[in-house]
Design a protein around this motif. Structure first.
Motif, mmCIF file in Angstrom:
data_model
loop_
_atom_site.group_PDB
_atom_site.id
_atom_site.type_symbol
_atom_site.label_atom_id
_atom_site.label_comp_id
_atom_site.label_asym_id
_atom_site.label_seq_id
_atom_site.Cartn_x
_atom_site.Cartn_y
_atom_site.Cartn_z
ATOM 1 N N VAL A 197 0.861 -1.182 0.000
ATOM 2 C CA VAL A 197 0.000 0.000 0.000
ATOM 3 C C VAL A 197 0.895 1.229 0.000
ATOM 4 N N ARG A 198 0.636 2.157 -0.924
ATOM 5 C CA ARG A 198 1.535 3.299 -1.056
ATOM 6 C C ARG A 198 0.825 4.602 -1.390
ATOM 7 N N LEU A 204 0.245 5.309 7.043
ATOM 8 C CA LEU A 204 -1.083 4.869 6.611
ATOM 9 C C LEU A 204 -2.095 5.990 6.769
ATOM 10 N N THR A 205 -1.984 6.759 7.839
ATOM 11 C CA THR A 205 -2.871 7.910 8.048
ATOM 12 C C THR A 205 -2.700 8.928 6.932
ATOM 13 N N GLN A 206 -1.458 9.208 6.563
ATOM 14 C CA GLN A 206 -1.202 10.150 5.472
ATOM 15 C C GLN A 206 -1.753 9.646 4.142
ATOM 16 N N MET A 207 -1.633 8.355 3.894
ATOM 17 C CA MET A 207 -2.122 7.787 2.638
ATOM 18 C C MET A 207 -3.633 7.889 2.520
ATOM 19 N N GLY A 228 -8.420 12.358 -0.648
ATOM 20 C CA GLY A 228 -9.168 13.588 -0.885
ATOM 21 C C GLY A 228 -10.577 13.577 -0.333
ATOM 22 N N LEU A 229 -10.813 12.774 0.676
ATOM 23 C CA LEU A 229 -12.152 12.699 1.280
ATOM 24 C C LEU A 229 -12.245 13.651 2.463
ATOM 25 N N ILE A 248 -9.960 8.984 10.641
ATOM 26 C CA ILE A 248 -9.019 8.124 9.916
ATOM 27 C C ILE A 248 -8.345 7.164 10.885
ATOM 28 N N ARG A 249 -7.880 7.699 12.007
ATOM 29 C CA ARG A 249 -7.199 6.840 12.987
ATOM 30 C C ARG A 249 -8.148 5.804 13.575
#
Length: 466
Positions: free
Chosen positions: A323-324, A358-361, A366-367, A374-375
């Motif tokens: 995942v990136r 993962l949080t940044q991704m 864009g939601l 997110i966390r």
């Protein structure tokens, strides 16, 4: 009766002598077999080195563009004479059959992938790194080393590279100076040429491992202990969601392959990768792969689109090679909505960094989501983070098994279950250390017990090496 007893005693005596003789002979036979095997290995390595030297001589002496226009029969006649003379000059002891095979191999190199052909065939080489036409490095047993392989000039490198990537419908030149592709055998190749490669072509080939590891194999090479393997196997079979974190070349894909062996064969799996490297053993596997844009910049298919599509394919688990980016949001949605047991890898140096990345991704999607939401999604989706590290001695080890336990005041809570404790380095550069339990009992143990997986009460006791 006495005579019969004596004759029996003689038989027993003869049998004892035979057994004693066999005890003396067997170690000698084993040692002789070991010496023969060692001699064969030395001869094989000597031939590889001889081919490298001969190929270096050939690319200096021959007109390579003209060489490519010759038929294989014409080329074989010329090469046979050169090889015969070379073998005599170098005093390489070969019989007629071995000489014929050697000639065929040299011919294959000239008509195949040139100077790197022996490296591609060498099972001990995992990566081939070409730094312009003058220097070639390999990774062998986790260590980088320069090899006496070189190309004639930059044009020679480009001919070989285009021969490799043309087989998968790609090309590289000034208008398209970067290529990342998967070869037919599963190996990955990345190429950068001028103008972005300032000094000349840069080529990286990560060879596809012929034999995929399972967890027992990783235990045997010291990447983890049997206790850790038992816990990981149970979490996979119990459909807990996990993420493998580590740096480049730390063995993330290898571990993901090994973990997948614990998945039941009745489950439907969908894999999503930039370049398909996973080798799942289950019969019901659907493989999806991203597609780069064409020369006009069209036709790109990203991981996020594949994750969305995979959800419509009735998967039991989704396995994302790495995942990136923005696909992280869709992955978390899948993990939280009935696709338990899904797995992925991520580039990160420790479990806390993995969650931060993962949080940044997810934010890249864009939601309109707050960082707290997110966390919360991450904390409810991910159960276990397996942290890998490649050490200075080339060995890859699991340095941490960390459980995600929940969220408190917008901070994701974690607890480490196992860790690798480094104790020093030997004179020859080998890293010393052992795996230890932290003494914390995982929260997911209740879930494992409900699903039929039990462990002894002292399984997670701290202090002693595992």
């Amino acid at each position: 009766m006495a005579e019969r007893f004596l004759r029996g005693g003689e038989r027993f005596g003869n049998l004892g002598q035979a057994v004693d003789r066999q005890r003396r002979v067997a170690p000698m036979e084993r040692r002789l077999a070991e010496l023969v095997t060692e001699d064969n290995k030395l001869l094989k390595q000597e031939l590889i080195e001889a081919k490298v030297r001969l190929h270096r001589k050939l690319i200096d002496d021959l007109n390579l563009p003209m060489l490519e226009r010759m038929s294989r029969e014409e080329l074989r006649v010329q090469i046979s004479e050169i090889v015969g003379e070379y073998v005599r000059t170098e005093r390489i002891l070969l019989n007629s059959k071995e000489l014929e095979n050697f000639t065929t191999e040299v011919l294959d190199e000239l008509t195949g992938l040139g100077p790197i052909e022996p490296l591609l065939k060498d099972p001990t080489v995992s990566d081939i790194l070409i730094n312009t036409h003058e220097r070639v490095y390999i990774e062998r047993f986790g260590q980088l080393e320069q090899v006496p392989v070189r190309f004639k000039d930059e044009a020679h490198v480009l001919r070989i590279v285009n021969k490799i990537i043309s087989a998968v419908g790609r090309r590289v030149d000034e208008s398209q100076p970067m290529v990342d592709a998967r070869l037919a055998d599963g190996s990955r190749i990345n190429v950068a040429v001028r103008p972005i490669a300032v000094d000349g072509p840069l080529v990286s080939i990560r060879k596809f491992a012929e034999q995929a590891y399972d967890l027992e194999g990783l235990v045997s090479v010291g990447s983890l202990t049997q206790k850790m393997a038992d816990v990981l196997s149970a979490t996979v079979r119990a459909r807990l969601t996990l993420m493998v974190a580590g740096g480049t070349g730390s063995g993330k894909t290898t571990l993901l392959n090994a973990l997948s062996t614990a998945i039941a064969h009745r489950e439907r799996l969908i894999t999503i990768e930039d370049a398909a490297e996973l080798r799942l053993q289950q019969p019901h596997v659907g493989r999806l792969e991203t597609r780069p844009p064409n020369i006009e910049g069209r036709g790109e298919i990203r991981q996020r689109e594949l994750v969305k599509n995979a959800l419509r394919m009735r998967p039991d688990r989704i396995i994302i090679g790495e995942v990136r980016g923005e696909e992280a949001f869709d992955m978390l949605q899948a993990m939280n909505t009935g696709h338990e047991g899904s797995m992925t890898t991520i580039h990160a140096n420790n479990p806390r960094d993995a969650l931060a990345r993962l949080t940044q991704m997810v934010g890249m999607a864009g939601l309109n989501m707050t960082e707290m939401s997110i966390r919360t999604q991450i904390a409810s989706a991910i159960t276990l983070i397996v942290q890998l590290q490649r050490f200075s001695d080339g060995r890859r080890r699991i340095v941490s098994l960390t459980e995600v336990t929940g969220i408190e005041r917008d901070v994701i809570q974690m607890q480490e279950i196992f860790r690798f404790v480094r104790s020093g380095t030997t004179m020859d550069g080998q890293v010393r250390g052992d795996f230890r339990a932290t003494g914390l009992r995982p929260s997911f143990m209740e879930d494992l017990q409900v699903k039929g997986f039990t462990f002894p009460s002292d399984f997670f006791d701290p202090g002693q090496p595992l």
